[in-house]
Design a protein around this motif. Sequence first.
Motif, PDB file in Angstrom:
ATOM      1  N   ASP A  87       0.828  -1.199   0.000  1.00  0.00           N
ATOM      2  CA  ASP A  87       0.000   0.000   0.000  1.00  0.00           C
ATOM      3  C   ASP A  87       0.869   1.259   0.000  1.00  0.00           C
ATOM      4  OD1 ASP A  87       0.978   0.167   2.650  1.00  0.00           O
ATOM      5  OD2 ASP A  87      -0.852  -0.711   3.478  1.00  0.00           O
ATOM      6  N   HIS A  88       0.184   2.404  -0.022  1.00  0.00           N
ATOM      7  CA  HIS A  88       0.852   3.709  -0.042  1.00  0.00           C
ATOM      8  C   HIS A  88       1.758   3.895   1.173  1.00  0.00           C
ATOM      9  CE1 HIS A  88       1.339   7.987  -0.898  1.00  0.00           C
ATOM     10  NE2 HIS A  88       1.071   8.210   0.369  1.00  0.00           N
ATOM     11  N   ALA A  89       1.289   3.466   2.312  1.00  0.00           N
ATOM     12  CA  ALA A  89       2.066   3.642   3.548  1.00  0.00           C
ATOM     13  C   ALA A  89       3.413   2.923   3.461  1.00  0.00           C
ATOM     14  CB  ALA A  89       1.269   3.141   4.749  1.00  0.00           C
ATOM     15  N   GLU A  90       3.421   1.723   2.895  1.00  0.00           N
ATOM     16  CA  GLU A  90       4.683   0.996   2.761  1.00  0.00           C
ATOM     17  C   GLU A  90       5.613   1.698   1.768  1.00  0.00           C
ATOM     18  OE1 GLU A  90       6.559  -3.426   1.843  1.00  0.00           O
ATOM     19  OE2 GLU A  90       4.402  -3.113   1.534  1.00  0.00           O
ATOM     20  N   ALA A  91       5.059   2.241   0.687  1.00  0.00           N
ATOM     21  CA  ALA A  91       5.870   2.988  -0.276  1.00  0.00           C
ATOM     22  C   ALA A  91       6.505   4.205   0.384  1.00  0.00           C
ATOM     23  CB  ALA A  91       5.017   3.407  -1.469  1.00  0.00           C
ATOM     24  N   VAL A  92       5.738   4.917   1.187  1.00  0.00           N
ATOM     25  CA  VAL A  92       6.254   6.097   1.888  1.00  0.00           C
ATOM     26  C   VAL A  92       7.328   5.688   2.895  1.00  0.00           C
ATOM     27  CG1 VAL A  92       5.649   7.954   3.497  1.00  0.00           C
ATOM     28  CG2 VAL A  92       4.205   7.506   1.496  1.00  0.00           C
ATOM     29  N   ASN A 104      20.381  16.311   1.877  1.00  0.00           N
ATOM     30  CA  ASN A 104      19.289  17.140   1.368  1.00  0.00           C
ATOM     31  C   ASN A 104      18.724  16.469   0.124  1.00  0.00           C
ATOM     32  OD1 ASN A 104      19.588  19.666   3.056  1.00  0.00           O
ATOM     33  ND2 ASN A 104      21.636  19.508   2.177  1.00  0.00           N
ATOM     34  N   VAL A 105      17.457  16.108   0.171  1.00  0.00           N
ATOM     35  CA  VAL A 105      16.837  15.471  -0.986  1.00  0.00           C
ATOM     36  C   VAL A 105      15.330  15.587  -0.883  1.00  0.00           C
ATOM     37  CG1 VAL A 105      16.570  13.124  -0.045  1.00  0.00           C
ATOM     38  CG2 VAL A 105      17.004  13.427  -2.497  1.00  0.00           C
ATOM     39  N   GLU A 106      14.681  15.524  -2.021  1.00  0.00           N
ATOM     40  CA  GLU A 106      13.225  15.443  -2.087  1.00  0.00           C
ATOM     41  C   GLU A 106      12.901  14.159  -2.836  1.00  0.00           C
ATOM     42  OE1 GLU A 106       9.887  17.577  -4.769  1.00  0.00           O
ATOM     43  OE2 GLU A 106      10.989  18.921  -3.447  1.00  0.00           O
ATOM     44  N   VAL A 107      12.047  13.326  -2.264  1.00  0.00           N
ATOM     45  CA  VAL A 107      11.648  12.079  -2.893  1.00  0.00           C
ATOM     46  C   VAL A 107      10.140  12.137  -3.132  1.00  0.00           C
ATOM     47  CG1 VAL A 107      11.541   9.565  -2.704  1.00  0.00           C
ATOM     48  CG2 VAL A 107      13.509  10.804  -1.754  1.00  0.00           C
ATOM     49  N   GLU A 108       9.765  12.003  -4.385  1.00  0.00           N
ATOM     50  CA  GLU A 108       8.350  11.990  -4.746  1.00  0.00           C
ATOM     51  C   GLU A 108       7.895  10.538  -4.851  1.00  0.00           C
ATOM     52  OE1 GLU A 108       5.468  13.515  -8.390  1.00  0.00           O
ATOM     53  OE2 GLU A 108       7.424  14.478  -8.095  1.00  0.00           O
ATOM     54  N   VAL A 109       6.739  10.232  -4.275  1.00  0.00           N
ATOM     55  CA  VAL A 109       6.173   8.881  -4.271  1.00  0.00           C
ATOM     56  C   VAL A 109       4.889   8.921  -5.085  1.00  0.00           C
ATOM     57  CG1 VAL A 109       5.252   7.023  -2.824  1.00  0.00           C
ATOM     58  CG2 VAL A 109       7.136   8.464  -1.968  1.00  0.00           C
ATOM     59  N   ARG A 110       4.851   8.125  -6.174  1.00  0.00           N
ATOM     60  CA  ARG A 110       3.674   8.131  -7.043  1.00  0.00           C
ATOM     61  C   ARG A 110       3.249   6.709  -7.362  1.00  0.00           C
ATOM     62  NH1 ARG A 110       3.844  12.608 -10.705  1.00  0.00           N
ATOM     63  NH2 ARG A 110       1.907  11.774 -11.547  1.00  0.00           N
ATOM     64  N   ARG A 111       1.959   6.454  -7.251  1.00  0.00           N
ATOM     65  CA  ARG A 111       1.433   5.131  -7.616  1.00  0.00           C
ATOM     66  C   ARG A 111       1.458   4.978  -9.128  1.00  0.00           C
ATOM     67  NH1 ARG A 111      -4.317   2.279  -6.107  1.00  0.00           N
ATOM     68  NH2 ARG A 111      -3.801   0.297  -7.063  1.00  0.00           N
ATOM     69  N   VAL A 112       1.846   3.800  -9.573  1.00  0.00           N
ATOM     70  CA  VAL A 112       1.862   3.482 -10.994  1.00  0.00           C
ATOM     71  C   VAL A 112       0.448   3.089 -11.403  1.00  0.00           C
ATOM     72  CG1 VAL A 112       2.782   1.900 -12.746  1.00  0.00           C
ATOM     73  CG2 VAL A 112       4.270   2.751 -10.919  1.00  0.00           C
ATOM     74  N   SER A 113      -0.012   3.618 -12.510  1.00  0.00           N
ATOM     75  CA  SER A 113      -1.340   3.297 -13.009  1.00  0.00           C
ATOM     76  C   SER A 113      -1.357   1.863 -13.513  1.00  0.00           C
ATOM     77  CB  SER A 113      -1.700   4.257 -14.151  1.00  0.00           C
ATOM     78  OG  SER A 113      -2.958   3.941 -14.665  1.00  0.00           O
ATOM     79  N   GLU A 114      -2.300   1.079 -12.977  1.00  0.00           N
ATOM     80  CA  GLU A 114      -2.388  -0.334 -13.346  1.00  0.00           C
ATOM     81  C   GLU A 114      -3.847  -0.693 -13.616  1.00  0.00           C
ATOM     82  OE1 GLU A 114       0.548  -2.898 -10.941  1.00  0.00           O
ATOM     83  OE2 GLU A 114      -0.222  -1.429  -9.498  1.00  0.00           O
ATOM     84  N   TYR A 115      -4.040  -1.612 -14.519  1.00  0.00           N
ATOM     85  CA  TYR A 115      -5.383  -2.153 -14.705  1.00  0.00           C
ATOM     86  C   TYR A 115      -5.662  -3.123 -13.572  1.00  0.00           C
ATOM     87  CZ  TYR A 115      -5.387  -0.195 -19.368  1.00  0.00           C
ATOM     88  OH  TYR A 115      -5.351   0.674 -20.420  1.00  0.00           O
ATOM     89  N   GLU A 116      -6.815  -2.997 -12.973  1.00  0.00           N
ATOM     90  CA  GLU A 116      -7.137  -3.856 -11.833  1.00  0.00           C
ATOM     91  C   GLU A 116      -7.992  -5.014 -12.245  1.00  0.00           C
ATOM     92  OE1 GLU A 116      -7.746  -2.108  -8.211  1.00  0.00           O
ATOM     93  OE2 GLU A 116      -6.476  -0.404  -8.630  1.00  0.00           O
TER      94      GLU A 116
END
Length: 116
Positions: A87-92, A104-116
């Motif tokens: 889930d999102h929490a584990e990715a974060v 010093n860094v910025e990390v962007e976390v984005r879900r990959v679009s998938e067909y469900e």
Amino acid sequence: MRYMLMHKLDDSNPALWQPTPEFMARMGAFMEEVSKTGVLLAAEGLMPSSAGAAIVRVTDGQTTVTDGPFAEAKEVVGGFGILQVRDHAEAVEWAQRFAALFDNVEVEVRRVSEYE
């Protein structure tokens, strides 16, 4: 679920693109750990825009290509990882652990679009 983690670096700071052996050792240990868990699908660092980059834009049907380096863009994507997580929490959580490797860094976390 798959998530992409992208970390951004200052394209105008050459030191950020030449990591120290100590940093590489920390990164290697992290990559080994995340690989052993089975969540890592892919990960790569990227070269600075001065090493060969381009931006392709289409505006109102007109295409323009801008070659790097991108003096007007301070932060650019310095690398990415694709993780298979619950889930999102584990990715974060993984993103926070990755970000802790840097000063010093910025990390962007984005879900990959998938067909469900």
